[in-house]
Motif scaffolding. Structure first.
Motif, short mmCIF file in Angstrom:
data_model
loop_
_atom_site.label_atom_id
_atom_site.label_comp_id
_atom_site.label_asym_id
_atom_site.label_seq_id
_atom_site.Cartn_x
_atom_site.Cartn_y
_atom_site.Cartn_z
N VAL A 66 0.77 -1.09 -0.01
CA VAL A 66 -0.04 0.12 0.03
C VAL A 66 0.85 1.24 0.06
O VAL A 66 0.55 2.22 -0.72
N GLU A 67 2.17 1.24 0.65
CA GLU A 67 3.02 2.31 0.61
C GLU A 67 3.47 2.73 -0.63
O GLU A 67 3.47 3.97 -1.02
N LEU A 68 3.51 1.76 -1.71
CA LEU A 68 3.81 1.98 -2.93
C LEU A 68 2.65 2.79 -3.78
O LEU A 68 2.99 3.52 -4.70
N LEU A 69 1.55 2.80 -3.24
CA LEU A 69 0.34 3.79 -3.90
C LEU A 69 0.25 5.21 -3.39
O LEU A 69 -0.53 5.81 -3.86
N LYS A 70 1.37 5.54 -2.57
CA LYS A 70 1.17 6.75 -1.78
C LYS A 70 1.10 8.08 -3.14
O LYS A 70 2.10 7.81 -3.86
N GLY A 71 0.29 8.95 -2.85
CA GLY A 71 0.41 9.82 -3.88
C GLY A 71 -1.02 9.77 -5.00
O GLY A 71 -0.99 10.76 -5.90
N LEU A 72 -1.31 8.45 -5.17
CA LEU A 72 -2.03 8.49 -6.34
C LEU A 72 -3.49 9.28 -5.93
O LEU A 72 -4.03 9.28 -4.88
N ASP A 73 -4.03 9.92 -7.01
CA ASP A 73 -5.14 10.74 -6.92
C ASP A 73 -6.50 9.72 -6.46
O ASP A 73 -6.44 8.57 -7.20
N ALA A 74 -7.25 10.31 -5.67
CA ALA A 74 -8.52 9.21 -5.21
C ALA A 74 -9.25 8.87 -6.27
O ALA A 74 -10.14 7.76 -6.32
N SER A 75 -9.33 9.43 -7.44
CA SER A 75 -10.21 9.42 -8.51
C SER A 75 -9.78 7.74 -9.39
O SER A 75 -10.65 7.26 -9.75
N VAL A 76 -8.60 7.43 -8.74
CA VAL A 76 -8.12 5.92 -9.20
C VAL A 76 -9.12 4.93 -8.86
O VAL A 76 -9.30 3.90 -9.51
N VAL A 77 -9.84 5.08 -7.75
CA VAL A 77 -10.80 4.18 -7.23
C VAL A 77 -11.77 3.64 -8.24
O VAL A 77 -12.05 2.53 -8.47
N ASP A 78 -12.43 4.84 -8.93
CA ASP A 78 -13.57 4.58 -9.66
C ASP A 78 -12.81 3.92 -10.96
O ASP A 78 -13.64 3.00 -11.83
N LYS A 79 -11.64 3.99 -11.27
CA LYS A 79 -10.92 3.50 -12.72
C LYS A 79 -10.61 1.88 -12.14
O LYS A 79 -10.91 0.95 -13.16
N VAL A 80 -10.50 1.61 -10.94
CA VAL A 80 -10.23 0.24 -10.64
C VAL A 80 -11.52 -0.49 -10.44
O VAL A 80 -11.44 -1.52 -10.94
N ARG A 81 -12.36 0.17 -9.99
CA ARG A 81 -13.79 -0.35 -9.82
C ARG A 81 -14.17 -0.89 -11.23
O ARG A 81 -14.74 -1.96 -11.60
N ALA A 82 -14.15 -0.18 -12.20
CA ALA A 82 -14.37 -0.37 -13.52
C ALA A 82 -13.61 -1.47 -14.31
O ALA A 82 -14.23 -2.08 -15.13
N GLN A 83 -12.44 -1.72 -13.39
CA GLN A 83 -11.47 -2.92 -14.44
C GLN A 83 -12.09 -4.25 -13.64
O GLN A 83 -11.57 -5.27 -14.14
N VAL A 84 -12.57 -4.08 -12.41
CA VAL A 84 -12.77 -5.33 -11.84
C VAL A 84 -13.94 -6.41 -12.60
O VAL A 84 -14.92 -5.80 -13.09
N ARG A 85 -13.50 -7.75 -12.64
CA ARG A 85 -14.15 -8.65 -13.47
C ARG A 85 -14.69 -9.66 -12.62
O ARG A 85 -13.92 -10.41 -11.88
N LEU A 86 -15.87 -9.91 -12.34
CA LEU A 86 -16.52 -10.90 -11.70
C LEU A 86 -16.05 -12.15 -12.14
O LEU A 86 -15.77 -12.43 -13.59
N THR A 87 -15.96 -13.23 -11.40
CA THR A 87 -15.48 -14.56 -11.88
C THR A 87 -16.73 -15.38 -12.46
O THR A 87 -17.88 -15.04 -12.07
N PRO A 88 -16.69 -15.93 -13.43
CA PRO A 88 -17.94 -16.75 -14.21
C PRO A 88 -18.73 -17.48 -13.23
O PRO A 88 -18.30 -18.08 -12.31
#
Length: 406
Positions: free
Chosen positions: A239-261
């Motif tokens: 998590v320390e490696l993520l320091k400084g990322l803009d919080a808007s990245v959360v929405d981008k990550v959510r959009a990338q998530v793929r449910l398991t079949p």
């Protein structure tokens, strides 16, 4: 209000087993019972199955009064069956079916896409070797996996489960053993891991992709796998490696998530049947909260990424969700749901899921590491999360009929 008279025990009464087999067609069952009704017999037991258009119908009835009536019944049944191209067999005997042995279990066997005869033979032999008797077999699913269920009596579930787990590993099939009883379909709780279980992704890796630190995250993960770091240490380091990322990245990550079949089908079906469903994750609430809303989950818990002034700080806040934390949360969810631990199901793939899997009434290792498969109650090694339904005795036909397939 009057009390009905108890019927005389059938233990030593003469009975007839009427067996009909041949090409299935409408009206066979009704026609047979109409034929039997003329002789005043009572029905003790019925079993019918249709396989590839061929019917096997077995009816256990009381013997008609007088030997001449039995002979007439036999002749009439054969005469009725002949025009339909059916074969009939009538066997004399005494009493009802033998009582089932004490200790009853449901054994579910999964093959992908088909179930090999050799594997089936090995499982059946292992059941017999453990002192069990197979009372009934039926199919739960034929696609995308073959799932069959054995009703077994004569051996305790706790004795049968490890025996079949060993044989399943040798035979290359998945086998689940659960105790029989009313509680199997009682209102229960299912709790899942998220990364590589409910979803196909590892959330920390998705965040790392936006921070251009995939290699560093992978190195920390490798150190944890080698035992150089515990979960908490590895989580904080990544998590320390993520320091400084803009919080808007959360929405981008959510959009990338793929449910398991099969994930959506699993959750929809469980919810329709009155189960409560939750997730626990060593990942982050920024993702699990979205999954909870999307899937209408009852419970969700994960670590939380700290955000200050619109940026990730590289720290997590709140209750730590690690290996021990997942088991603790399972117990908490069960208490809140009013469900005893014996009626809970836990699903996960990693070593940090083991405490949770072992605490649950049924722990399912889903496409898991070998150490997890060996320690869990059962394992599923096909890429479809809804196959867990078969372990609970829920057939694919039931899911299709309810329109719940994703």
């Amino acid at each position: 209000m009057s009390t009905p008279q108890a019927t005389r025990p059938l233990d030593d009464q003469p009975t007839l087993l009427v067996k009909i087999f041949g090409k299935d067609r409408p009206g066979i069952t009704a026609g047979l019972f109409e034929t039997l009704a003329a002789y005043g017999v009572d029905v003790i037991d019925i079993e019918q199955v249709v396989t590839r258009g061929r019917i096997t119908l077995c009816v256990l009835v009381t013997q008609p009064q007088g030997p001449e009536h039995e002979g007439a019944l036999r002749a009439t049944v054969h005469s009725w069956a002949e025009p339909f191209g059916l074969e009939a067999e009538i066997i004399s005997g005494r009493g009802d079916n033998r009582p089932r042995g004490r200790g009853r279990s449901h054994v579910t066997v999964l093959g992908q896409p088909l179930l090999a005869a050799d594997a089936t033979s090995r499982i059946a032999s292992a059941i017999a070797g453990a002192g069990g008797n197979i009372d009934r077999i039926f199919r739960l699913a034929k696609y995308p996996v073959t799932a069959v269920e054995f009703d077994v009596s004569g051996v305790d579930t706790a004795t049968l489960r490890p025996e079949l787990a060993l044989e399943a590993a040798r035979s290359g099939v998945d086998v689940a053993v659960v105790g029989a009883g009313l509680q199997r379909r009682a209102q229960r709780l299912v709790v899942m891991d998220v990364d590589s279980t409910l979803i196909q992704d590892e959330v920390i890796e998705l965040f790392a992709g936006h921070a251009d630190c995939e290699a560093q995250v992978a190195e920390v993960t490798a150190r944890a796998m080698r035992g150089e770091l515990d979960f908490a240490q590895s989580l904080h380091a990544r998590v320390e490696l993520l320091k400084g990322l803009d919080a808007s990245v959360v929405d981008k990550v959510r959009a990338q998530v793929r449910l398991t079949p099969g994930a959506r089908t699993l959750v929809r079906t469980l919810k329709r049947l009155g189960f409560q469903v939750g997730v626990v994750s060593g990942g982050f609430t920024q993702v699990t909260d979205g999954l909870r809303e999307e899937l209408n989950l009852d419970f969700a818990a994960a670590n939380t990424l700290e955000v200050v002034d619109g940026r990730l700080t590289g720290r997590v806040v709140g209750e730590m969700v690690d290996r021990a934390g997942k088991a603790r949360l399972l117990r908490r969810f069960a208490e809140q749901a009013g469900v005893p631990l014996s009626q809970t199901v836990a699903i996960g793939d990693g070593a940090n899921d083991l405490d949770m899997l072992n605490a649950a009434g049924l722990g399912v290792a889903f496409n898991a590491k070998p150490v997890v498969r060996e320690a869990a109650h059962t394992s599923v090694n096909v890429p479809f999360l809804d196959t867990v339904l078969y372990l609970l005795g829920i057939s694919r036909e039931e899911v299709e009929a309810a329109g719940l397939l994703d």
